[in-house]
Design an enzyme around this catalytic site. Structure first.
Site, PDB file in Angstrom:
ATOM      1  N   SER A   1     -65.046  39.598 -30.318  1.00 33.85           N
ATOM      2  CA  SER A   1     -63.664  39.730 -30.805  1.00 33.85           C
ATOM      3  C   SER A   1     -63.509  40.641 -32.016  1.00 33.85           C
ATOM      4  CB  SER A   1     -63.054  38.358 -31.109  1.00 33.85           C
ATOM      5  OG  SER A   1     -62.969  37.622 -29.925  1.00 33.85           O
ATOM      6  N   SER A   2     -64.149  41.811 -31.947  1.00 33.10           N
ATOM      7  CA  SER A   2     -63.938  42.778 -33.028  1.00 33.10           C
ATOM      8  C   SER A   2     -62.479  43.211 -33.066  1.00 33.10           C
ATOM      9  CB  SER A   2     -64.856  43.992 -32.857  1.00 33.10           C
ATOM     10  OG  SER A   2     -64.657  44.589 -31.600  1.00 33.10           O
TER      11      SER A   2
ATOM     12  N   TYR B   1     -60.777  39.918 -14.849  1.00 30.00           N
ATOM     13  CA  TYR B   1     -60.124  38.921 -15.707  1.00 30.00           C
ATOM     14  C   TYR B   1     -58.738  38.590 -15.140  1.00 30.00           C
ATOM     15  CZ  TYR B   1     -58.614  36.809 -20.189  1.00 30.00           C
ATOM     16  OH  TYR B   1     -58.171  35.958 -21.179  1.00 30.00           O
TER      17      TYR B   1
ATOM     18  N   HIS C   1     -62.433  30.499 -20.485  1.00 32.93           N
ATOM     19  CA  HIS C   1     -61.397  30.790 -19.479  1.00 32.93           C
ATOM     20  C   HIS C   1     -60.444  29.608 -19.317  1.00 32.93           C
ATOM     21  CE1 HIS C   1     -62.644  34.798 -18.133  1.00 32.93           C
ATOM     22  NE2 HIS C   1     -63.849  34.394 -18.485  1.00 32.93           N
TER      23      HIS C   1
ATOM     24  N   ASP D   1     -58.140  29.133 -22.128  1.00 32.51           N
ATOM     25  CA  ASP D   1     -56.991  29.354 -23.046  1.00 32.51           C
ATOM     26  C   ASP D   1     -55.733  29.766 -22.287  1.00 32.51           C
ATOM     27  OD1 ASP D   1     -57.918  31.996 -22.600  1.00 32.51           O
ATOM     28  OD2 ASP D   1     -57.806  32.585 -24.723  1.00 32.51           O
TER      29      ASP D   1
ATOM     30  N   ASP E   1     -58.927  34.213 -29.337  1.00 29.86           N
ATOM     31  CA  ASP E   1     -59.661  35.069 -30.276  1.00 29.86           C
ATOM     32  C   ASP E   1     -58.911  35.241 -31.593  1.00 29.86           C
ATOM     33  OD1 ASP E   1     -61.114  35.250 -27.958  1.00 29.86           O
ATOM     34  OD2 ASP E   1     -60.551  37.319 -27.523  1.00 29.86           O
TER      35      ASP E   1
HETATM   36  C1  GLA Z   1     -61.634  36.797 -23.579  1.00 27.50           C
HETATM   37  C2  GLA Z   1     -60.158  36.633 -23.946  1.00 27.50           C
HETATM   38  C3  GLA Z   1     -59.876  35.212 -24.417  1.00 27.50           C
HETATM   39  C4  GLA Z   1     -60.418  34.186 -23.427  1.00 27.50           C
HETATM   40  C5  GLA Z   1     -61.858  34.497 -23.068  1.00 27.50           C
HETATM   41  C6  GLA Z   1     -62.401  33.586 -22.010  1.00 27.50           C
HETATM   42  O1  GLA Z   1     -62.425  36.692 -24.721  1.00 27.50           O
HETATM   43  O2  GLA Z   1     -59.812  37.540 -24.973  1.00 27.50           O
HETATM   44  O3  GLA Z   1     -58.488  35.051 -24.611  1.00 27.50           O
HETATM   45  O4  GLA Z   1     -59.615  34.125 -22.280  1.00 27.50           O
HETATM   46  O5  GLA Z   1     -62.013  35.830 -22.623  1.00 27.50           O
HETATM   47  O6  GLA Z   1     -62.485  32.290 -22.482  1.00 27.50           O
END
Ligand code: GLA
Length: 384
Positions: free
Chosen positions: A126-127, A221, A35, A37, A172
């Site tokens: 992150s698929s 989020y 959290h 980025d 990601d």
């Molecule tokens: C998700 C989002 C990322 C990042 C993370 C938390 O994976 O896609 O961009 O913010 O949460 O670090």
């Protein structure tokens, strides 16, 4: 049969000849820097040994015709008719990439393709970024566009934000595009600089899927993002990247408690991530593990993005003698945790965590031991 062989074989069966190339883009796990980025901060993900593969050949017209082995479904669209929402989600990612690449001024040609992947969907690995970066490589191949990982990542994020409607950061796609074998990447999310940092020797990265899925991720989020923006405004800076832990403590009483705790997480997490890069360069698994443990506590208590399953699996992992450190990874509220473990004891660690988690949660976790792989790639030529 490997996934690469699977997409090549299926391509041959459907299109009657070999594909001209195979694009591949990996999922990711984040070791530390969570959290941060979207606060212009620092992250330390690595690309994992699970990926999305696309076998393809260029077409002479603007059509993309692609068969998904996982969904057993064909999607077809023209890059000249960019209409949202007509396809299944997996195909919307591909179409969205076509849209964002064209928004960036690129001219695209179509392709025939077969896609398959082994990044678990919805687990926080992150698929979707993997599909986006594999699609970017596919379009790059058919349209003569040189591969630029950071540019591709930006287009992937734009796809996610504006085509899919998920307000995620840049981590990601950047790691899926730019990963380096045997290394994590320290990514500066403000300047988008990528610095490979080696994993400590004789360690294994173990991903532990709680098999709980994030709920309310969208809204929670976005609430976190807003709270971080509120804190940045208070300091009159563009992002929390520009604030250090001492500055937060100095104004603790002036900030609303929840905003204070969110900001505290972000600024301490940035500091931990930079420190992690230093200790990794020194090969110090013990210190890296301690930083991971501290990251989890901060995400649990201050940022409040864990759930019970994540806290339980992390507690179990941390209690194993082979474990240097463990934390939740990704967006949170479910999904996966990550542990740094002694290489020689990784399998025993996985069995112990599985048994204990089953006992405490009446659920079987999925455990993946992963090496760090290269980011998105394309094969120069295919021999089936
Ligand atoms: C998700 C989002 C990322 C990042 C993370 C938390 O994976 O896609 O961009 O913010 O949460 O670090």
């Amino acid at each position: 049969m490997s996934l690469r062989e699977q997409v090549i074989t299926e391509f041959q069966r459907r299109f009657g000849e070999a594909p001209t190339t195979v694009a591949r883009a990996p999922g990711r796990v984040n070791l530390i820097g969570e959290h941060t980025d979207y606060n212009d901060g620092f992250v330390m993900p690595m690309a994992i040994n699970r990926a999305v593969w696309i076998a393809l050949r260029p077409r002479l017209d603007p059509y993309v015709v692609v068969y998904s082995c996982d969904m057993d479904e064909v999607a077809e669209f023209s890059v000249l008719e960019m209409v949202k929402g007509r396809h299944s989600q997996w195909a919307e990612y591909i179409k969205g990439v076509a849209w964002s690449m064209q928004e960036a001024g690129l001219t695209l040609k179509g392709w025939d393709g077969v896609i398959a992947g082994d990044v678990p969907i919805g687990a926080g690995l992150s698929s979707s970024a993997a599909v986006e970066m594999a699609a970017a490589r596919a379009f790059g191949h058919t349209s003569g566009i040189a591969w630029q990982p950071v540019e591709a990542a930006k287009m992937g994020q734009k796809t996610e934000n504006e085509w899919i409607g998920v307000n995620s950061g840049i981590m990601d796609q950047t790691i899926s595009a730019g990963g380096v074998e045997d290394n994590a990447l320290l990514i500066d999310c403000r300047w988008l600089t990528l610095t490979p940092v080696p994993l400590p020797p004789e360690t294994a990265v173990v991903i532990m899927d709680t098999m709980t899925r994030r709920e309310l991720i969208g809204s929670e989020y976005n609430v976190r993002r807003e709270q971080c923006e509120t804190a940045a405004k208070f300091f009159n800076v563009p992002a929390l990247r520009d604030v250090n832990p001492a500055q937060i403590e100095a104004v603790k009483d002036l900030l609303e408690d929840v905003v204070y705790r969110r900001a505290k997480h972000v600024v301490t997490e940035n500091a931990r991530t930079l420190e992690a890069a230093d200790v990794m360069r020194a090969g110090d698994a013990v210190q890296l593990g301690l930083l991971m443990n501290a990251s989890h506590a901060s995400l649990r208590d201050d940022f409040e993005v864990t759930n019970n399953a994540l806290n339980v699996i992390v507690e179990i992992a941390q209690a194993q003698p082979a474990c240097y450190g463990a934390r939740m990874t990704g967006g949170g509220f479910g999904g996966c945790a990550v542990a740094l473990v002694k290489l020689s004891e990784a399998e025993a660690f996985a069995s112990a965590v599985t048994a204990e988690y089953e006992k405490r949660q009446s659920r079987t976790p999925a455990i993946y031991v992963s090496t760090a792989t290269d980011g998105a790639s394309i094969s120069p030529e295919v021999s089936a």
